[in-house]
Design an enzyme around this catalytic site. Structure first.
Site, PDB file in Angstrom:
ATOM      1  N   HIS A   1       0.864  -1.182   0.000  1.00 43.90           N
ATOM      2  CA  HIS A   1       0.000   0.000   0.000  1.00 43.90           C
ATOM      3  C   HIS A   1       0.908   1.242   0.000  1.00 43.90           C
ATOM      4  O   HIS A   1       2.028   1.196   0.511  1.00 43.90           O
ATOM      5  CB  HIS A   1      -0.838  -0.054   1.280  1.00 43.90           C
ATOM      6  CG  HIS A   1      -1.881   1.000   1.420  1.00 43.90           C
ATOM      7  ND1 HIS A   1      -1.601   2.291   1.812  1.00 43.90           N
ATOM      8  CD2 HIS A   1      -3.231   0.949   1.255  1.00 43.90           C
ATOM      9  CE1 HIS A   1      -2.732   2.988   1.881  1.00 43.90           C
ATOM     10  NE2 HIS A   1      -3.739   2.200   1.543  1.00 43.90           N
TER      11      HIS A   1
ATOM     12  N   ASP B   1       3.535  -4.312   7.610  1.00 42.76           N
ATOM     13  CA  ASP B   1       2.291  -3.560   7.533  1.00 42.76           C
ATOM     14  C   ASP B   1       1.161  -4.559   7.823  1.00 42.76           C
ATOM     15  O   ASP B   1       0.817  -5.381   6.978  1.00 42.76           O
ATOM     16  CB  ASP B   1       2.159  -2.954   6.131  1.00 42.76           C
ATOM     17  CG  ASP B   1       0.820  -2.253   5.924  1.00 42.76           C
ATOM     18  OD1 ASP B   1      -0.069  -2.400   6.786  1.00 42.76           O
ATOM     19  OD2 ASP B   1       0.670  -1.576   4.896  1.00 42.76           O
TER      20      ASP B   1
ATOM     21  N   GLN C   1      -4.069  -5.160   7.063  1.00 43.01           N
ATOM     22  CA  GLN C   1      -5.038  -6.171   6.647  1.00 43.01           C
ATOM     23  C   GLN C   1      -4.805  -7.469   7.413  1.00 43.01           C
ATOM     24  O   GLN C   1      -5.758  -8.137   7.804  1.00 43.01           O
ATOM     25  CB  GLN C   1      -4.938  -6.441   5.139  1.00 43.01           C
ATOM     26  CG  GLN C   1      -5.150  -5.231   4.247  1.00 43.01           C
ATOM     27  CD  GLN C   1      -6.596  -4.733   4.213  1.00 43.01           C
ATOM     28  OE1 GLN C   1      -7.527  -5.437   4.567  1.00 43.01           O
ATOM     29  NE2 GLN C   1      -6.779  -3.491   3.801  1.00 43.01           N
TER      30      GLN C   1
ATOM     31  N   LYS D   1      -9.950  -0.567  10.492  1.00 42.97           N
ATOM     32  CA  LYS D   1     -10.177  -1.834   9.771  1.00 42.97           C
ATOM     33  C   LYS D   1     -10.430  -2.975  10.758  1.00 42.97           C
ATOM     34  O   LYS D   1     -10.855  -4.056  10.378  1.00 42.97           O
ATOM     35  CB  LYS D   1      -8.977  -2.169   8.902  1.00 42.97           C
ATOM     36  CG  LYS D   1      -8.737  -1.148   7.788  1.00 42.97           C
ATOM     37  CD  LYS D   1      -7.587  -1.557   6.915  1.00 42.97           C
ATOM     38  CE  LYS D   1      -6.911  -0.400   6.216  1.00 42.97           C
ATOM     39  NZ  LYS D   1      -7.640   0.171   5.111  1.00 42.97           N
TER      40      LYS D   1
ATOM     41  N   CYS E   1      -4.789   2.453  -3.577  1.00 43.64           N
ATOM     42  CA  CYS E   1      -3.537   2.982  -3.011  1.00 43.64           C
ATOM     43  C   CYS E   1      -2.397   1.984  -3.187  1.00 43.64           C
ATOM     44  O   CYS E   1      -1.577   1.791  -2.277  1.00 43.64           O
ATOM     45  CB  CYS E   1      -3.686   3.342  -1.539  1.00 43.64           C
ATOM     46  SG  CYS E   1      -4.865   4.659  -1.253  1.00 43.64           S
TER      47      CYS E   1
HETATM   48  N1  PLP Z   1      -1.639  -0.663   4.458  1.00 51.34           N
HETATM   49  C1  PLP Z   1      -2.612  -1.415   3.938  1.00 51.34           C
HETATM   50  C2  PLP Z   1      -2.291  -2.800   3.442  1.00 51.34           C
HETATM   51  C3  PLP Z   1      -3.907  -0.906   3.856  1.00 51.34           C
HETATM   52  O1  PLP Z   1      -4.867  -1.662   3.320  1.00 51.34           O
HETATM   53  C4  PLP Z   1      -4.166   0.406   4.344  1.00 51.34           C
HETATM   54  C5  PLP Z   1      -5.516   1.003   4.222  1.00 51.34           C
HETATM   55  O2  PLP Z   1      -6.179   0.878   3.218  1.00 51.34           O
HETATM   56  C6  PLP Z   1      -3.113   1.135   4.895  1.00 51.34           C
HETATM   57  C7  PLP Z   1      -1.864   0.576   4.940  1.00 51.34           C
HETATM   58  C8  PLP Z   1      -3.299   2.513   5.430  1.00 51.34           C
HETATM   59  O3  PLP Z   1      -3.941   2.494   6.661  1.00 51.34           O
HETATM   60  P1  PLP Z   1      -4.352   3.846   7.390  1.00 51.34           P
HETATM   61  O4  PLP Z   1      -4.927   4.730   6.335  1.00 51.34           O
HETATM   62  O5  PLP Z   1      -5.337   3.459   8.401  1.00 51.34           O
HETATM   63  O6  PLP Z   1      -3.128   4.404   7.968  1.00 51.34           O
END
Ligand code: PLP
Length: 404
Positions: free
Chosen positions: A122, A197, A200, A223, A362
């Site tokens: 992401h 990260d 998910q 999430k 993203c």
């Molecule tokens: N990483 C992954 C794999 C995601 O799916 C997301 C959100 O869509 C993020 C990072 C970003 O998370 P946040 O916007 O809550 O910081």
């Protein structure tokens, strides 16, 4: 037994209609819906328990501090962190990864040093490393998924050189649903820090950071059926000791004079300013709710949904599913070759009360790799059902009839 009716009844929004149809919420990858117990806790925190945290000497400040600080141990339990002092509370994964990029990586990387990433990250786990590329000459080393969307640990390990300073990898791709064996990656690199990260991953499977042995594991509250603007990052104690503070302000200091500043002990050292007090309290309740249902049970339920959805999608020969890695999470990115655009799919499904997400999610480097500027993503959560898979398939068939 997984009491899906009871679980669904715990989420009030699931009983509403959208466009005159029962809501089918399949946009959990973007953000999940909230259980009543969490909504009640947030209301109570504002209506009965609210004040700023830390430093206060009055009843409400002590109560709010106790509730807020109590969440650290809930998160430690959720992630099986060795101690709650290794949990930094924050606003979500984006903040957690930026903290590591600025606080841990920036002071120790220079021209030609390498950071290993997968193409499936992401942007939250790409852009902070691009900052280091732009500003400090770091080289980003990209690992591509296999044809089926798998990202084998061996492939990540093969990208490691003596210049590698960090491996930053997702636990579960928000586009492909691929689960990455981060334990094997960490076991294979030894001293090279691994940042995961977990945005998910922590939603769909039990996570044990002690067993994974990774150095950083970032989660995001919205999430995890909690409030937006809440989250945390687990940091191994040794990495915390190496990390400089990312943001300066109240709470993270021990003493400030005109000439000098000294810092609070970790994790407070990394928590500047008034935090998301109520959001964090809500996150604690959401995680308790998930642990009450049982992460193994949630994972098993979602595995059944994923298998059922994969089987139904396989019956639609005009539909492409991006990513077939064994053991993938219930996240399906769909495209129709020469047919409906992802945005058309999403718009038409919305008329049927079905919420999915269309776009690049993203994850532009991955979309580039897949040769698909956009996909329609159906992402499942703990409250979804096989009936909802059927409703989605019916909706997709309607799109196919309309667009070819
Ligand atoms: N990483 C992954 C794999 C995601 O799916 C997301 C959100 O869509 C993020 C990072 C970003 O998370 P946040 O916007 O809550 O910081």
């Amino acid at each position: 037994m997984y009491d899906i009716d009871k679980i669904r009844a715990d989420f009030p929004i699931l009983s509403r209609e959208v466009n005159g149809q029962p809501l089918t919420y399949l946009d959990n990858g973007a953000s999940a819906q909230k259980p009543q117990v969490m909504i009640d806790a947030v209301t109570r925190a504002y209506s009965e328990e609210y004040s700023n945290v830390h430093r206060g000497l009055h009843f409400l400040s002590n109560l709010a501090t106790e509730k807020y600080e109590g969440v650290r141990s809930i998160i430690a339990r959720f992630l099986n962190a060795p101690t709650e002092d290794e949990i930094v509370l924050n606003s979500g994964t984006t903040e957690g990864i930026n903290m590591v990029a600025y606080g841990w990586a920036a002071p120790r990387v220079g021209e030609g040093d390498e950071i290993v990433l997968t193409i499936a990250e992401h942007h939250a786990n790409i852009v902070p490393w691009h900052f280091l590329r732009e500003r400090q000459g770091v080289k980003l080393v990209w690992v591509e998924p296999d044809e089926d969307g798998s990202i084998p640990a061996d492939k990540v390990l093969a990208a490691v050189t003596e210049r590698t300073k960090l491996i930053a990898v997702t636990h579960c791709s928000n586009v492909l649903g691929t689960v990455v064996d981060v334990k094997a990656i960490k076991a294979g690199v030894g001293d090279v820090p691994v940042l995961v990260d977990g945005s998910q991953g922590a939603v769909h499977m039990p996570v044990d950071v002690t067993d994974l042995d990774v150095d950083f594991y970032a989660i995001t509250g919205h999430k995890l059926y909690g409030p937006s603007g809440s989250g945390a990052i687990y940091c191994k104690r040794a990495r915390m000791d190496e990390m400089r503070p990312f943001m300066g302000g109240g709470d993270m200091i021990r003493e400030v004079t005109r000439d000098e500043v000294s810092y609070n002990d970790p994790p407070m050292k990394f928590e500047a300013g008034t935090p998301g007090i109520v959001q964090t309290i809500g996150l604690g309740v959401a995680l308790d709710y998930m642990m009450g249902v049982g992460m193994e049970n949630i994972a098993a339920h979602e595995a059944k949904l994923a298998a059922y959805a994969a089987e139904r999608f396989a019956g639609l020969n005009w539909l492409n599913v991006q990513g077939h890695a064994p053991g993938k999470a219930a996240i399906f990115s769909l495209t129709v070759e020469g047919g409906a655009h992802a945005h058309d799919l999403s718009t038409i499904l919305d008329k049927k009360g079905i919420a999915i997400r269309a776009g690049h999610h993203c994850a532009q480097p991955l979309m580039d790799h897949l040769g698909a500027p956009a996909t329609a993503r159906a992402s499942f959560g703990m409250y979804n059902t096989t009936d909802e898979v059927d409703r989605l398939v019916e909706g997709l068939e309607l799109c196919h009839r309309l667009f070819g």
